[in-house]
Write an enzyme that holds these catalytic residues in place. Structure first.
Site, mmCIF file in Angstrom:
data_model
loop_
_atom_site.group_PDB
_atom_site.id
_atom_site.type_symbol
_atom_site.label_atom_id
_atom_site.label_comp_id
_atom_site.label_asym_id
_atom_site.label_seq_id
_atom_site.Cartn_x
_atom_site.Cartn_y
_atom_site.Cartn_z
ATOM 1 N N HIS A 1 18.092 93.872 90.176
ATOM 2 C CA HIS A 1 18.008 91.919 89.954
ATOM 3 C C HIS A 1 18.248 91.981 91.719
ATOM 4 O O HIS A 1 19.128 92.461 91.920
ATOM 5 C CB HIS A 1 19.565 91.936 88.834
ATOM 6 N N ASN B 250 16.883 117.730 79.702
ATOM 7 C CA ASN B 250 17.166 118.507 78.679
ATOM 8 C C ASN B 250 18.393 117.261 78.387
ATOM 9 O O ASN B 250 17.582 115.997 78.283
ATOM 10 C CB ASN B 250 18.825 118.947 80.001
ATOM 11 N N GLY C 180 22.021 118.144 86.799
ATOM 12 C CA GLY C 180 22.356 116.843 85.965
ATOM 13 C C GLY C 180 22.968 115.840 87.086
ATOM 14 O O GLY C 180 23.082 115.585 88.301
ATOM 15 N N LYS D 126 20.555 113.441 100.430
ATOM 16 C CA LYS D 126 19.907 113.647 101.712
ATOM 17 C C LYS D 126 19.472 115.370 101.699
ATOM 18 O O LYS D 126 19.543 115.755 101.343
ATOM 19 C CB LYS D 126 20.503 113.632 102.664
ATOM 20 N N ARG E 99 18.110 121.106 103.167
ATOM 21 C CA ARG E 99 16.881 122.066 104.028
ATOM 22 C C ARG E 99 16.318 122.198 103.141
ATOM 23 O O ARG E 99 15.518 121.940 102.584
ATOM 24 C CB ARG E 99 17.698 123.903 103.880
HETATM 25 C C1 LIG Z 1 16.713 121.510 83.254
HETATM 26 C C2 LIG Z 1 18.613 122.296 83.715
HETATM 27 O O1 LIG Z 1 19.315 121.353 82.709
HETATM 28 S S1 LIG Z 1 18.947 123.122 85.024
HETATM 29 C C3 LIG Z 1 20.934 122.477 84.704
HETATM 30 C C4 LIG Z 1 22.535 122.089 84.822
HETATM 31 N N1 LIG Z 1 22.003 122.940 86.418
HETATM 32 C C5 LIG Z 1 23.073 121.892 87.585
HETATM 33 O O2 LIG Z 1 22.245 120.486 86.955
HETATM 34 C C6 LIG Z 1 22.723 122.489 88.474
HETATM 35 C C7 LIG Z 1 21.885 122.198 89.985
HETATM 36 N N2 LIG Z 1 22.358 122.738 91.015
HETATM 37 C C8 LIG Z 1 22.932 122.253 91.643
HETATM 38 O O3 LIG Z 1 22.919 121.608 92.378
HETATM 39 C C9 LIG Z 1 22.992 123.401 93.483
HETATM 40 O O4 LIG Z 1 23.895 123.291 94.423
HETATM 41 C C10 LIG Z 1 21.575 123.524 94.009
HETATM 42 C C11 LIG Z 1 20.384 124.367 92.928
HETATM 43 C C12 LIG Z 1 20.938 122.390 94.465
HETATM 44 C C13 LIG Z 1 21.030 124.035 95.759
HETATM 45 O O5 LIG Z 1 22.452 125.074 95.274
HETATM 46 P P1 LIG Z 1 22.220 126.538 96.635
HETATM 47 O O6 LIG Z 1 20.864 126.359 97.499
HETATM 48 O O7 LIG Z 1 22.871 127.465 96.345
HETATM 49 O O8 LIG Z 1 23.177 125.521 98.094
HETATM 50 P P2 LIG Z 1 24.593 126.415 98.282
HETATM 51 O O9 LIG Z 1 25.640 126.074 97.470
HETATM 52 O O10 LIG Z 1 24.578 127.094 99.086
HETATM 53 O O11 LIG Z 1 24.423 124.515 99.421
HETATM 54 C C14 LIG Z 1 24.038 124.267 100.566
HETATM 55 C C15 LIG Z 1 25.227 122.676 101.124
HETATM 56 O O12 LIG Z 1 24.791 121.922 100.579
HETATM 57 C C16 LIG Z 1 25.901 121.199 99.604
HETATM 58 N N3 LIG Z 1 24.983 121.380 98.103
HETATM 59 C C17 LIG Z 1 24.664 121.512 97.727
HETATM 60 N N4 LIG Z 1 24.581 121.194 96.285
HETATM 61 C C18 LIG Z 1 25.032 120.224 96.350
HETATM 62 C C19 LIG Z 1 25.214 118.749 95.441
HETATM 63 N N5 LIG Z 1 24.905 118.713 93.985
HETATM 64 N N6 LIG Z 1 26.103 117.821 96.165
HETATM 65 C C20 LIG Z 1 25.749 117.604 97.392
HETATM 66 N N7 LIG Z 1 25.918 118.377 97.826
HETATM 67 C C21 LIG Z 1 25.799 119.910 97.398
HETATM 68 C C22 LIG Z 1 26.869 122.564 99.810
HETATM 69 O O13 LIG Z 1 28.351 122.165 98.760
HETATM 70 C C23 LIG Z 1 26.748 123.155 100.809
HETATM 71 O O14 LIG Z 1 27.282 122.161 101.561
HETATM 72 P P3 LIG Z 1 27.945 123.457 103.032
HETATM 73 O O15 LIG Z 1 26.805 123.654 104.072
HETATM 74 O O16 LIG Z 1 28.210 121.784 104.304
HETATM 75 O O17 LIG Z 1 28.858 124.248 103.034
#
Ligand SMILES: CC(=O)SCCNC(=O)CCNC(=O)[C@H](O)C(C)(C)COP(=O)(O)OP(=O)(O)OC[C@H]1O[C@@H](n2cnc3c(N)ncnc32)[C@H](O)[C@@H]1OP(=O)(O)O
Length: 198
Positions: free
Chosen positions: A114, A84, A141, A179, A182
């Site tokens: 650096h 993207n 993102g 980190k 899961r």
């Molecule tokens: C190709 C493109 O252009 S894609 C378009 C852009 N889209 C994006 O960037 C969206 C990216 N998606 C994410 O980051 C999502 O959070 C995912 C896919 C990584 C994880 O989604 P899920 O499996 O539904 O995770 P879920 O929401 O259940 O979170 C599990 C735990 O991880 C944490 N967590 C999830 N995502 C993040 C994140 N990005 N940063 C920090 N913590 C996170 C949650 O807060 C949760 O913590 P908890 O257990 O303490 O409550």
């Protein structure tokens, strides 16, 4: 004696202001400028320029603009690559990306760094360590990938993550520092997002 470019490509400290390296960057920056100036409708013209810039690429790729890199020839992308908007790759060392990789907006892949000590840093030397992204990886993102990092196959990196250590295959990893949250399991086949069934 090794040239600065040879040092850069063998992970030794090097001087980036060296004339050969400065010319290589000027070429890549000029190509990026051209690519970023092409109207989106002229996608095949844009892809022809990407092909001249990149080290290697698969048959099918789509890299939205703007796109920026330092050298281009150190970037190797696999089959079926999508990025993207606003992918920035400081490819002073090799950046190898597998097949079926998807990247969200504003990813920074930084192979370069650096020295920590100010006197060493002010000597103008930098270093570059390769980055490797496996097959079937999705990166959210606003992620930053630091020098030397590798990401295993099938892994998902959450939005806003900063990768300071290697991330294994088949996991969701996120955060700053990034980190493992899961493992990805067979159970994930049933859903597309948070228990929403396919
Ligand atoms: C190709 C493109 O252009 S894609 C378009 C852009 N889209 C994006 O960037 C969206 C990216 N998606 C994410 O980051 C999502 O959070 C995912 C896919 C990584 C994880 O989604 P899920 O499996 O539904 O995770 P879920 O929401 O259940 O979170 C599990 C735990 O991880 C944490 N967590 C999830 N995502 C993040 C994140 N990005 N940063 C920090 N913590 C996170 C949650 O807060 C949760 O913590 P908890 O257990 O303490 O409550």
């Amino acid at each position: 004696m090794a040239s600065e470019k040879e040092k850069m490509l063998t992970q030794k400290p090097y001087i980036p202001s060296d004339e050969e390296l400065a010319n290589d960057r000027l070429y890549a920056q000029s190509r990026c400028f051209e690519i970023n100036s092409i109207p989106p409708i002229e996608i095949s013209k844009r892809n022809d320029l990407y092909k001249e810039l990149l080290g290697s690429y698969g048959k099918k790729f789509l890299i939205e603009t703007p796109f920026h890199c330092d050298y281009g020839y150190n970037i190797h992308i696999g089959e079926n690559f999508y990025s993207n908007y606003n992918l920035v790759i400081l490819d002073c060392a090799e950046v190898t990306i597998g097949d079926n990789v998807m990247i969200a907006p504003n990813l920074g892949i930084y192979t370069a760094g650096h020295p920590i000590d100010a006197e060493n840093r002010n000597s103008g030397r930098e270093y570059a360590i390769p980055v490797k992204i496996g097959n079937n990886v999705w990166i959210g993102g606003h992620v930053v990938i630091n020098p030397g990092i590798s990401i295993g196959d099938n892994t998902v990196i959450g939005s806003g993550s900063i990768l300071t250590k290697d991330i294994p295959a088949n996991v969701i990893a996120a955060g700053n520092p990034c980190k493992v949250i899961r493992e990805i399991t067979g159970e994930d086949k049933k859903y597309y997002y948070k228990k929403r069934e396919l």
